[in-house]
Design a protein around this motif. Structure first.
Motif, PDB file in Angstrom:
ATOM      1  N   ILE A   1      20.573  -1.522  -7.817  1.00 44.96           N
ATOM      2  CA  ILE A   1      21.090  -1.029  -9.096  1.00 44.96           C
ATOM      3  C   ILE A   1      22.405  -1.755  -9.408  1.00 44.96           C
ATOM      4  N   GLY A   2      22.539  -2.261 -10.597  1.00 44.38           N
ATOM      5  CA  GLY A   2      23.690  -3.098 -10.961  1.00 44.38           C
ATOM      6  C   GLY A   2      23.163  -4.464 -11.358  1.00 44.38           C
ATOM      7  N   ALA A   3      22.139  -4.927 -10.606  1.00 45.65           N
ATOM      8  CA  ALA A   3      21.518  -6.217 -10.913  1.00 45.65           C
ATOM      9  C   ALA A   3      20.866  -6.194 -12.290  1.00 45.65           C
ATOM     10  N   HIS A   4      20.542  -5.011 -12.774  1.00 46.38           N
ATOM     11  CA  HIS A   4      19.896  -4.894 -14.091  1.00 46.38           C
ATOM     12  C   HIS A   4      20.795  -5.400 -15.216  1.00 46.38           C
ATOM     13  N   ARG A   5      22.099  -5.484 -14.955  1.00 47.52           N
ATOM     14  CA  ARG A   5      23.004  -5.992 -15.997  1.00 47.52           C
ATOM     15  C   ARG A   5      22.951  -7.516 -16.075  1.00 47.52           C
ATOM     16  N   TYR A   6      22.448  -8.155 -15.037  1.00 52.95           N
ATOM     17  CA  TYR A   6      22.496  -9.616 -14.942  1.00 52.95           C
ATOM     18  C   TYR A   6      21.149 -10.311 -15.112  1.00 52.95           C
TER      19      TYR A   6
ATOM     20  N   ASN B   1       0.857  -1.191   0.000  1.00 56.50           N
ATOM     21  CA  ASN B   1       0.000   0.000   0.000  1.00 56.50           C
ATOM     22  C   ASN B   1       0.889   1.235   0.000  1.00 56.50           C
ATOM     23  N   ASP B   2       0.296   2.396  -0.128  1.00 52.00           N
ATOM     24  CA  ASP B   2       1.092   3.617  -0.280  1.00 52.00           C
ATOM     25  C   ASP B   2       1.977   3.923   0.924  1.00 52.00           C
ATOM     26  N   GLU B   3       1.644   3.354   2.061  1.00 46.97           N
ATOM     27  CA  GLU B   3       2.425   3.619   3.270  1.00 46.97           C
ATOM     28  C   GLU B   3       3.602   2.662   3.418  1.00 46.97           C
ATOM     29  N   MET B   4       3.682   1.693   2.531  1.00 50.48           N
ATOM     30  CA  MET B   4       4.723   0.675   2.653  1.00 50.48           C
ATOM     31  C   MET B   4       6.073   1.288   2.291  1.00 50.48           C
ATOM     32  N   PRO B   5       7.001   1.400   3.236  1.00 45.55           N
ATOM     33  CA  PRO B   5       8.239   2.108   2.928  1.00 45.55           C
ATOM     34  C   PRO B   5       9.242   1.316   2.096  1.00 45.55           C
ATOM     35  N   SER B   6       9.226  -0.018   2.223  1.00 46.06           N
ATOM     36  CA  SER B   6      10.256  -0.824   1.554  1.00 46.06           C
ATOM     37  C   SER B   6       9.616  -1.906   0.713  1.00 46.06           C
ATOM     38  N   MET B   7      10.313  -2.262  -0.356  1.00 44.50           N
ATOM     39  CA  MET B   7       9.864  -3.403  -1.151  1.00 44.50           C
ATOM     40  C   MET B   7      11.027  -4.381  -1.318  1.00 44.50           C
ATOM     41  N   TYR B   8      10.991  -5.163  -2.383  1.00 41.40           N
ATOM     42  CA  TYR B   8      11.978  -6.243  -2.541  1.00 41.40           C
ATOM     43  C   TYR B   8      13.340  -5.739  -3.010  1.00 41.40           C
ATOM     44  N   GLY B   9      13.324  -4.584  -3.680  1.00 35.32           N
ATOM     45  CA  GLY B   9      14.571  -4.047  -4.210  1.00 35.32           C
ATOM     46  C   GLY B   9      14.840  -2.654  -3.670  1.00 35.32           C
ATOM     47  N   SER B  10      16.084  -2.229  -3.739  1.00 36.00           N
ATOM     48  CA  SER B  10      16.458  -0.873  -3.326  1.00 36.00           C
ATOM     49  C   SER B  10      17.200  -0.203  -4.462  1.00 36.00           C
ATOM     50  N   HIS B  11      16.705   0.953  -4.866  1.00 39.32           N
ATOM     51  CA  HIS B  11      17.249   1.632  -6.045  1.00 39.32           C
ATOM     52  C   HIS B  11      17.412   3.103  -5.702  1.00 39.32           C
ATOM     53  N   ASN B  12      18.586   3.445  -5.193  1.00 39.09           N
ATOM     54  CA  ASN B  12      18.786   4.741  -4.520  1.00 39.09           C
ATOM     55  C   ASN B  12      19.092   5.911  -5.446  1.00 39.09           C
ATOM     56  N   PHE B  13      18.522   5.905  -6.598  1.00 36.63           N
ATOM     57  CA  PHE B  13      18.770   7.003  -7.542  1.00 36.63           C
ATOM     58  C   PHE B  13      17.498   7.839  -7.734  1.00 36.63           C
ATOM     59  N   PHE B  14      17.661   9.159  -7.688  1.00 34.30           N
ATOM     60  CA  PHE B  14      16.526  10.015  -8.042  1.00 34.30           C
ATOM     61  C   PHE B  14      17.024  11.225  -8.806  1.00 34.30           C
ATOM     62  N   VAL B  15      16.088  11.903  -9.460  1.00 37.59           N
ATOM     63  CA  VAL B  15      16.440  13.110 -10.192  1.00 37.59           C
ATOM     64  C   VAL B  15      15.466  14.214  -9.792  1.00 37.59           C
ATOM     65  N   VAL B  16      16.023  15.371  -9.501  1.00 38.34           N
ATOM     66  CA  VAL B  16      15.211  16.528  -9.122  1.00 38.34           C
ATOM     67  C   VAL B  16      14.981  17.351 -10.380  1.00 38.34           C
ATOM     68  N   ASP B  17      13.726  17.659 -10.644  1.00 32.87           N
ATOM     69  CA  ASP B  17      13.367  18.372 -11.861  1.00 32.87           C
ATOM     70  C   ASP B  17      12.627  19.652 -11.507  1.00 32.87           C
ATOM     71  N   GLY B  18      13.327  20.760 -11.651  1.00 36.77           N
ATOM     72  CA  GLY B  18      12.721  22.057 -11.367  1.00 36.77           C
ATOM     73  C   GLY B  18      13.612  23.119 -11.954  1.00 36.77           C
ATOM     74  N   ALA B  19      13.641  24.289 -11.321  1.00 35.55           N
ATOM     75  CA  ALA B  19      14.567  25.325 -11.770  1.00 35.55           C
ATOM     76  C   ALA B  19      15.986  24.758 -11.676  1.00 35.55           C
ATOM     77  N   GLU B  20      16.252  24.080 -10.553  1.00 31.15           N
ATOM     78  CA  GLU B  20      17.504  23.326 -10.400  1.00 31.15           C
ATOM     79  C   GLU B  20      17.242  21.895 -10.857  1.00 31.15           C
TER      80      GLU B  20
END
Ligand code: MIG
Length: 648
Positions: A396-401, A78-97
């Motif tokens: 991230i990295g597992a996507h190569r395998y 559900n939307d409150e679930m903080p973790s799932m099966y994988g961890s993918h620590n990349f994000f991109v900020v999209d704004g003036a910066e």
């Protein structure tokens, strides 16, 4: 531009494959230290959007949420679930910066993205971390730069782009034959059937239950004659069992994770008490990967890896507590269960990396990744064709395998929508070959939901109907009026020249296959906020039906497009000007859009990919030419040289 900054001496996850210069002064985040936890903060402007974080719940714009990187096997999506099966620590900020950030740490990390209305990003890393900052002129450009740095995605064979049927509960040859004949009789295309844990002998990896599969190699050959591949599951943990070769060898060679006292750590999973292979060691990976030979020798060409968070029911240390709670309470109502690693006991075992003892808790999030790597490297050595491999846990990295699927969802409309939301976020983190359990894993899928879900899965690279034990049987042919299912699944096969080409081009160009509208129409403020439509490849936009009882919906077109409705026989094309439109699709129909000046190739379809022609196509849309990727479907050597320009 991409620059790395070191905070302490982080574990090398090998997520990034490119040489990245180390900077000395990082300016995007302020960094403080609180009791050994590093806290990174950056301001967010009110209109900034934040994309990424791979397999996390909620929307494509991650603002307003709190996400915890700590791989876990908890089906309460559900939307409150903080973790799932994988961890993918990349994000991109999209704004003036605009900038991207990848927090490369295998340990627990918490991401608060404008959480509770705060005007900031706050990332807490419990252990040392290598922070990559990516600069670029747009969110899309930044993501593409990042994709290049983490290396090329795994590429499965063509047949893996076909439709697959799965169920936890298929036990023997007969169960599998029933599925094959059910599909073939109904004329619903199918390429593979997954074998869940019941095919094994007492859930022991690299075995076969001889009573249920007396001659597996012959059975597999027979199935292939009908155009069906069998795809067995492999679990992470190895049953403690005297005389079992994998167990005995692992013990002898010292390949399992150790406990506090220096003995082998004991954890309960499906087989009972088990040991966990220390996948962080190259020699263990090599050993485990070669074990797939028992199946490849029988002609198996695809696998799925499960329980590799690793999922642990309880350990030798938490057994009493676990049993106590289990019996006295329904564990599902206990928020401590699994989610917080309460019985999982991740701090009680150790890896050995380059002779150094490392507590599992500190490297938890790369365990599944390293299992996938073991499987991929093993299969690459055992076979000379491409193979199918997808895993539940990832980093991230597992996507190569290998590819990945999004785990134990539920047969509900919210999870159909979540499936769509997951796809672009996963693509931003490298995971191109992915999909969800179509129809939902838990719960009983009704006809309408299954058809609508299939109509979305038509576009996801991994298209597999999977469900749990004791749920309603979820094979398409069991839902009556099978021509509706023929219509939807056949569309997948007719679109394969497009899906396959766009997937390959995304892989080879370090691009995304699913893109939010915001990435393609950044100037269009309305388009940028849309999360229920998606760009698929370079020519297409989809607008799935994700509401019960509704056969019409609104769709917003940022530019003029060709609206295509597939009704099971024909592609009905109409030109739509930019702006808002109402579209209608009955349960057997699928609507999608072809961008102005672009083409979508459609082929003749097939009952399975063995008789599919990738280059025998007609075109939809008003473009002039199309870059088609066509090969034999299994050669390892994938390259942009195989692209052919076809004129309309
Ligand atoms: O604890 O193998 O996510 O797809 O059917 C459940 C049985 C173990 C979890 C997987 C699911 C699979 C199931 N597995």
């Amino acid at each position: 531009m991409i620059t790395a900054y070191l905070y302490g001496e982080p574990f090398d996850t090998e997520a990034v494959v490119e040489e990245v210069p180390i900077g000395d002064r990082q300016t995007r985040f302020t960094v403080t230290d609180e009791d050994g936890v590093r806290i990174f903060r950056a301001p967010l402007a009110p209109s900034d959007a934040v994309y990424g974080l791979g397999q996390t719940m909620r929307g494509i714009n991650k603002r307003g949420g709190r996400y915890v990187s700590f791989n876990c096997d908890d089906p309460r999506h559900n939307d409150e679930m903080p973790s799932m099966y994988g961890s993918h620590n990349f994000f991109v900020v999209d704004g003036a910066e605009k900038y991207g950030a990848f927090f490369d740490t295998p340990a627990r990390a918490v991401f608060e993205i404008g959480f509770k209305g705060s005007g900031e990003i706050c990332v807490r890393c419990e252990r040392d971390v290598k922070l990559y900052i990516i600069e670029g002129e747009s969110a899309y450009a930044i993501v593409r730069r990042f994709l290049r740095a983490i290396g090329r995605s795994f590429v499965p064979p063509l047949w893996a782009f076909g439709f697959g049927q799965s169920r936890w509960g298929y036990k023997n040859e007969k169960d599998i034959e029933k599925v094959l004949f059910g599909y073939r009789k109904a004329g619903i295309p199918l390429d593979y059937i997954c074998m869940d844990i019941d095919y094994m002998d007492r859930y022991i990896d690299f075995t076969l239950n001889k009573r249920r599969f007396p001659n597996f190699a012959a059975f597999n050959r027979e199935m292939k004659k009908f155009g069906i591949r069998l795809v067995p599951i492999v679990d992470a943990a190895i049953k403690e069992e005297k005389g079992e070769p994998t167990y005995e060898e692992g013990v002898q060679k010292g390949y399992f994770c150790k406990n506090r006292e220096g003995g082998y750590f004991r954890a309960a999973v499906w087989p009972g008490m088990t040991h966990l292979p220390d996948f962080l060691r190259p020699e263990v990976r090599k050993w485990f990967g070669r074990k797939y030979k028992v199946y490849t020798d029988c002609g198996v060409e695809g696998f799925w890896n499960d329980m590799n968070e690793p999922s642990i029911f309880y350990s030798e240390y938490t057994k009493n507590k676990a049993l106590h709670k289990y019996i006295l309470k329904n564990h599902k109502e206990d928020p401590d269960f699994v989610a917080n690693g309460f019985f999982s006991d991740y701090a009680s075992f150790y890896h050995e990396v380059n002779g150094k003892k490392i507590n599992h808790y500190d490297v938890h999030n790369v365990y599944g990744y390293m299992m996938t790597r073991a499987s991929c490297e093993g299969l690459s050595a055992l076979t000379d064709k491409r193979f199918l491999l997808f895993s539940r846990s990832s980093y991230i990295g597992a996507h190569r395998y290998g590819g990945m699927w999004t785990g134990d969802n539920t047969s509900c409309w919210a999870h159909l929508r979540q499936n769509l939301l997951h796809m672009p976020s996963l693509n931003m983190c490298g995971f191109l070959f992915s999909g969800a359990d179509t129809g939902g894993f838990m719960g009983n899928c009704d006809r309408e939901l299954l058809l609508r879900w299939l109509a979305l899965s038509v576009f996801t690279p991994l298209m597999r109907d999977h469900t749990s034990k004791s749920t309603r049987r979820q094979e398409c042919y069991r839902y009556g009026k099978t021509e509706d299912f023929v219509s939807i699944v056949s569309l997948r096969y007719k679109l394969l020249p497009y899906i396959y080409s766009e997937f390959m081009k995304a892989v080879l160009n370090y691009d995304m296959y699913f893109k939010p509208l915001a990435f393609v129409f950044p100037e269009d403020r309305r388009a940028a906020k849309i999360e229920d439509q998606m760009m698929v490849g370079g020519s297409m936009m989809i607008a799935p039906f994700m509401e019960k009882g509704k056969s019409e919906r609104t769709v917003y077109l940022p530019e003029p497009m060709t609206c295509v409705k597939y009704d099971g026989n024909n592609f009905l094309c109409r030109f739509f000007p930019a702006g808002e439109h109402i579209i209608i699709a009955e349960l057997h129909e699928v609507v999608f859009f072809v961008r102005k000046g672009k083409l979508v190739p459609v082929g003749k379809g097939a009952q399975d990919t063995s008789s599919l022609r990738l280059d025998d196509v007609e075109f939809l849309g008003d473009g002039e030419q199309y870059e088609l990727y066509a090969d034999d479907g299994y050669t390892r050597d994938v390259s942009l040289d195989r692209i052919r320009i076809l004129k309309k």
